[in-house]
Design a protein around this motif. Structure first.
Motif, mmCIF file in Angstrom:
data_model
loop_
_atom_site.group_PDB
_atom_site.id
_atom_site.type_symbol
_atom_site.label_atom_id
_atom_site.label_comp_id
_atom_site.label_asym_id
_atom_site.label_seq_id
_atom_site.Cartn_x
_atom_site.Cartn_y
_atom_site.Cartn_z
ATOM 1 N N TRP A 169 4.654 18.925 -12.968
ATOM 2 C CA TRP A 169 5.848 19.611 -13.472
ATOM 3 C C TRP A 169 5.802 19.728 -14.997
ATOM 4 C CZ3 TRP A 169 9.809 18.125 -16.758
ATOM 5 C CH2 TRP A 169 10.893 19.002 -16.815
ATOM 6 N N MET A 170 5.368 18.659 -15.683
ATOM 7 C CA MET A 170 5.269 18.706 -17.146
ATOM 8 C C MET A 170 4.264 19.764 -17.587
ATOM 9 S SD MET A 170 5.338 14.620 -18.025
ATOM 10 C CE MET A 170 4.951 14.908 -19.737
ATOM 11 N N SER A 207 0.828 -1.211 0.000
ATOM 12 C CA SER A 207 0.000 0.000 0.000
ATOM 13 C C SER A 207 0.864 1.264 0.000
ATOM 14 C CB SER A 207 -0.913 -0.008 1.227
ATOM 15 O OG SER A 207 -1.589 1.217 1.342
ATOM 16 N N ILE A 208 1.924 1.239 0.850
ATOM 17 C CA ILE A 208 2.817 2.412 0.899
ATOM 18 C C ILE A 208 3.518 2.603 -0.442
ATOM 19 C CG2 ILE A 208 4.898 3.340 1.980
ATOM 20 C CD1 ILE A 208 4.029 1.946 4.565
ATOM 21 N N GLY A 209 3.944 1.500 -1.055
ATOM 22 C CA GLY A 209 4.614 1.605 -2.348
ATOM 23 C C GLY A 209 3.722 2.188 -3.415
ATOM 24 N N LEU A 210 2.476 1.745 -3.469
ATOM 25 C CA LEU A 210 1.543 2.279 -4.473
ATOM 26 C C LEU A 210 1.274 3.767 -4.264
ATOM 27 C CD1 LEU A 210 -1.012 -0.683 -4.689
ATOM 28 C CD2 LEU A 210 0.696 -0.015 -6.393
ATOM 29 N N ALA A 270 1.999 6.735 -6.920
ATOM 30 C CA ALA A 270 0.949 7.680 -7.326
ATOM 31 C C ALA A 270 1.391 9.115 -7.102
ATOM 32 C CB ALA A 270 -0.337 7.390 -6.547
ATOM 33 N N LEU A 271 2.079 9.365 -5.970
ATOM 34 C CA LEU A 271 2.551 10.724 -5.687
ATOM 35 C C LEU A 271 3.588 11.163 -6.718
ATOM 36 C CD1 LEU A 271 2.595 13.166 -3.794
ATOM 37 C CD2 LEU A 271 4.371 12.019 -2.455
ATOM 38 N N ILE A 272 4.490 10.254 -7.091
ATOM 39 C CA ILE A 272 5.508 10.592 -8.088
ATOM 40 C C ILE A 272 4.856 10.914 -9.433
ATOM 41 C CG2 ILE A 272 7.435 9.660 -9.436
ATOM 42 C CD1 ILE A 272 8.227 8.058 -6.941
#
Length: 396
Positions: A40-41, A24-27, A31-33
């Motif tokens: 930024w794009m 869950s933390i990895g997902l 998602a935040l990245i």
């Protein structure tokens, strides 16, 4: 038993990828990245496009001279003022419509909602027609109706409607006396503030005393005496420093006084009556949610119908009414942006309209405007949620 435990097969250690918490933390990190990269794009692409079109960016334009007039200002403003000041003028006009509209909509909504449950057939019929007609018509149509069909049909200033030679109503708006503040006004204002603080403290003390003894004190009459008596004493001591400038008809228009422009009246009345139709239904459903046994119990204690409604039913119904009431307040504030349809100088018309057309800085202006409406909505929600928490039923 000890041998069984010692010789039991060791539990195979699973991979951390199969751990639901780690996954869950990895997902969430992924998602935040993705959101940050997309943001930024978008910003980089917008910056390159604006640079290619030689459009300036940043918020420096707020210090430039606006060069246009505004027909309703709550603070000093002229054509030589900056765009930043024009933004403040539009913001204050929006807040004024929202505050006045919310007060009117609440009063009308509660009266109509109670009228919907009246035993009087005529009152119940009028309330039902009000709700069914107003809530099914678009708000912009109602704003145009009040502006074009009602206020524009008013007589000109020479034939204006005269109310006690003090208030004049015409197609130019409503003209009311202007207060003039002379020397000694500060003492009167201090007396008003002191009276307000005393009234609040007395109200809290009276409520606590009623909770302990069951005895009700005349809070209304005491507070009215404080709010009127203390400022009046200060006025007498200082020789009545606050006077009023009466409007006078000179030529084709009035001179002096304060002019409430018809655009403000049309917008406020239309939004208040439109929102009141929805508030009335919230009030009706809230009252019906209270058990009928509460009414019978209040009558058995000797309370009359009005006292039962005011002291027993409404306080309990508020727990049901407040959450949807908050949504209606938010809708009224956001619907004030329809003011651009009749030329009322609200935030959208002044800042996201005229200022945007003159400066061309769409991203900054739209971002500021969206941020303002977001902040206004959050403030309204925080206040209403705080009140809802106070009146919520606490389980023991």
């Amino acid at each position: 038993m000890t041998d069984l435990v010692e010789h039991a097969p060791a539990r195979a250690k699973s991979s951390f990828i199969n751990d639901p918490k780690v996954r869950s933390i990895g997902l969430q990190i992924i998602a935040l990245i993705v959101v940050v990269v997309l943001g930024w794009m978008f910003a980089d692409n917008a910056r390159e496009n604006l640079a290619a079109q030689k459009i300036a960016t940043g918020f420096g334009f707020l210090d430039n001279t606006a060069g246009f007039g505004i027909n309703q200002t709550l603070i000093p403003y002229s054509e030589t003022s900056t765009y930043g000041r024009a933004f403040v003028v539009g913001l204050l006009n929006t807040i004024l419509v929202a505050v006045v509209g919310i007060i009117l909509a609440t009063v009308i909504g509660f009266l109509v909602g109670i009228g919907r449950l009246s035993k009087n057939f005529v009152v119940r019929l009028i309330s039902t027609i009000y709700v069914e007609v107003l809530r099914n018509l678009p708000p912009l149509f109602q704003i145009l109706f009040w502006y074009l069909a009602v206020l524009s049909a008013m007589p000109n200033p020479r034939q204006s409607i005269n109310l006690l030679d003090e208030v004049f109503i015409s197609n130019r708006g409503i003209i009311i006396p202007r207060p003039l503040f002379g020397e000694g006004t500060g003492l009167v204002l201090w007396a008003m503030g002191l009276a307000l603080i005393c009234a609040i403290l007395f109200g809290h003390w009276a409520a606590a005393r009623q909770e302990e003894t069951g005895r009700r004190l005349p809070v209304l009459w005491v507070n009215l005496s404080l709010l009127i008596g203390l400022p009046m004493i200060a006025m007498i001591i200082t020789g009545f420093p606050i006077t009023f400038e009466r409007p006078e008809l000179k030529g084709f228009n009035f001179v002096g006084g304060i002019r409430v422009i018809p655009e403000f009246v049309a917008l406020t009345v239309a939004l208040a009556t439109y929102t009141a139709a929805f508030i009335a239904e919230n009030v009706r459903s809230g009252i019906q949610a209270v058990s009928h046994g509460q009414t019978e119990a209040a009558h058995s204690l000797g309370l009359r119908n009005g006292q039962t409604l005011r002291l027993v039913i409404i306080p309990q119904a508020m727990r049901v009414i407040i959450p949807p009431l908050t949504s209606q307040y938010l809708n009224l504030t956001k619907n004030s942006s329809l003011a651009v349809g009749i030329g009322y100088p609200d935030l959208v018309a002044v800042f996201a309209g005229t200022t945007l057309n003159q400066t061309g800085q769409a991203i900054e202006i739209i971002a500021i405007t969206m941020g303002v409406y977001l902040v206004l909505s959050i403030i309204t929600s925080v206040i209403m949620n705080s009140y809802n928490k106070r009146v919520a039923l606490v389980e023991r």
